[in-house]
Design a protein around this motif. Structure first.
Motif, PDB file in Angstrom:
ATOM      1  N   LEU A  69      -2.775  -2.935  -1.006  1.00 40.40           N
ATOM      2  CA  LEU A  69      -1.705  -2.593   0.345  1.00 40.40           C
ATOM      3  C   LEU A  69      -1.756  -3.624   1.296  1.00 40.40           C
ATOM      4  O   LEU A  69      -0.621  -4.097   1.738  1.00 40.40           O
ATOM      5  CB  LEU A  69      -2.135  -1.146   0.756  1.00 40.40           C
ATOM      6  CG  LEU A  69      -1.530  -0.777   2.054  1.00 40.40           C
ATOM      7  CD1 LEU A  69       0.112  -0.542   1.673  1.00 40.40           C
ATOM      8  CD2 LEU A  69      -2.121   0.435   2.703  1.00 40.40           C
ATOM      9  N   ILE A 122       3.343   1.611   1.904  1.00 34.93           N
ATOM     10  CA  ILE A 122       2.607   2.779   1.312  1.00 34.93           C
ATOM     11  C   ILE A 122       3.204   3.595   0.268  1.00 34.93           C
ATOM     12  O   ILE A 122       2.457   4.025  -0.589  1.00 34.93           O
ATOM     13  CB  ILE A 122       2.180   3.711   2.881  1.00 34.93           C
ATOM     14  CG1 ILE A 122       1.483   2.855   3.849  1.00 34.93           C
ATOM     15  CG2 ILE A 122       1.537   4.882   2.549  1.00 34.93           C
ATOM     16  CD1 ILE A 122       1.311   3.565   5.116  1.00 34.93           C
ATOM     17  N   ASN A 169       6.345  -0.767   6.819  1.00 36.82           N
ATOM     18  CA  ASN A 169       4.850  -0.005   6.632  1.00 36.82           C
ATOM     19  C   ASN A 169       4.996   1.187   5.622  1.00 36.82           C
ATOM     20  O   ASN A 169       4.141   1.197   4.712  1.00 36.82           O
ATOM     21  CB  ASN A 169       4.184   0.485   7.954  1.00 36.82           C
ATOM     22  CG  ASN A 169       3.822  -1.147   8.697  1.00 36.82           C
ATOM     23  OD1 ASN A 169       3.792  -2.195   8.153  1.00 36.82           O
ATOM     24  ND2 ASN A 169       3.416  -0.917   9.892  1.00 36.82           N
TER      25      ASN A 169
END
Length: 302
Positions: free
Chosen positions: A36, A228, A224
């Motif tokens: 990530l 995710i 973001n």
């Protein structure tokens, strides 16, 4: 007289080791192996390639600033950096700079070193490195954080660079000024890599806190969220190789694994001199060395 290999039967049949080598290894197959943090750090780097153009069709900035200002990206860059790989590349570059056989390439390599230092300093400060002249940027760089061991190393390099420009110093003063600069750069890089390693130890927690905070610009929050969600879907896709292998063994070959069984053996003891009796408590462990992975092998008394 028969030789040492007499009586042996050799053939080309597949051995157990050959079978193990040829067996499917689903854990080595991934749709996308990036973490990530690497996905998040990718945003600013990719944004640098997407440029704005003014009315005269000339480049006028890029998208990197949209992402680099987000604290999440700063933590992600610290976690995403491969320090062993960076250290190896810098060590090779330092060796090449010292090589007396190619003085013409020395200036180019030193500029690469200075640019690398600026890049690493920016990562330490959780800032986007950007581009530009590494020499000029290094002369003007000011550390943001508290790094007691790094500040004097950086100050020595900056003070040394203030005496000559890189071109002039290498052309006319290499034996003195140039060699001293290389030594100072090497010392600075060693401390800089150590500082980044210490920062990475806390970056994981900082990344989570930053992601969970609500203080994000719209474009950063959108990316973001995408990273995710992408990571979650990627985890689902990466389970496919294991499921395929399980299907092949279980449904096609009709082979089913057995539960592991503990090994057992018999131990013999030699009585110590003058010993009348001895006892071995239940559960006493006897070491049998380590396995191929370095894990201890112990046998427990029954």
């Amino acid at each position: 007289m028969a030789g040492p290999r007499a009586g042996r039967i050799l053939n080309d049949a597949t051995s157990q080791l050959d079978r193990a080598r040829g067996a499917p290894a689903p854990d080595t197959v991934a749709v996308d192996g990036r973490s990530l943090a690497q996905l998040l750090a990718f945003a600013a780097g990719y944004g640098e390639l997407i440029r704005f153009y003014d009315l005269d069709d000339r480049p006028a900035g890029d998208w990197s600033a949209f992402f680099a200002a987000d604290p999440t990206i700063g933590y992600a860059m610290q976690l995403a950096i491969d320090l062993p790989e960076v250290e190896t590349a810098l060590r090779d570059l330092l060796r090449d700079v010292r090589d007396p056989r190619d003085p013409e390439a020395r200036g180019h390599r030193l500029r690469r070193l200075l640019a690398a230092i600026v890049h690493l300093l920016a990562i330490l400060d959780r800032d986007w490195p950007g581009g530009g002249d590494g020499e000029a940027r290094l002369r003007a760089h000011r550390l943001r954080g508290h790094h007691p061991a790094l500040h004097p190393q950086l100050a020595r390099v900056q003070q040394h660079l203030s005496r000559h420009t890189l071109d002039d110093g290498l052309r006319h003063h290499f034996d003195g000024w140039g060699r001293k600069l290389i030594d100072l750069i090497e010392a600075l890089l060693g401390e800089l890599l150590s500082a980044i390693e210490r920062a990475r130890a806390q970056a994981g927690e900082g990344l989570i806190e930053s992601i969970e905070s609500g203080d994000h610009a719209p474009q950063a929050a959108l990316y973001n969220a995408f990273a995710i969600l992408f990571a979650e879907q990627r985890a689902t896709l990466n389970r496919f190789p294991r499921r395929f292998v399980d299907f092949y063994y279980g449904q096609v070959l009709d082979q089913h694994g057995l539960a592991p069984q503990p090994d057992s053996l018999f131990l013999t003891f030699t009585r110590a001199k003058d010993a009348q009796q001895a006892s071995v408590p239940h559960g006493a462990l006897f070491s049998a060395g380590t396995d191929a992975g370095g894990a201890a092998i112990n046998y427990a008394a029954q």
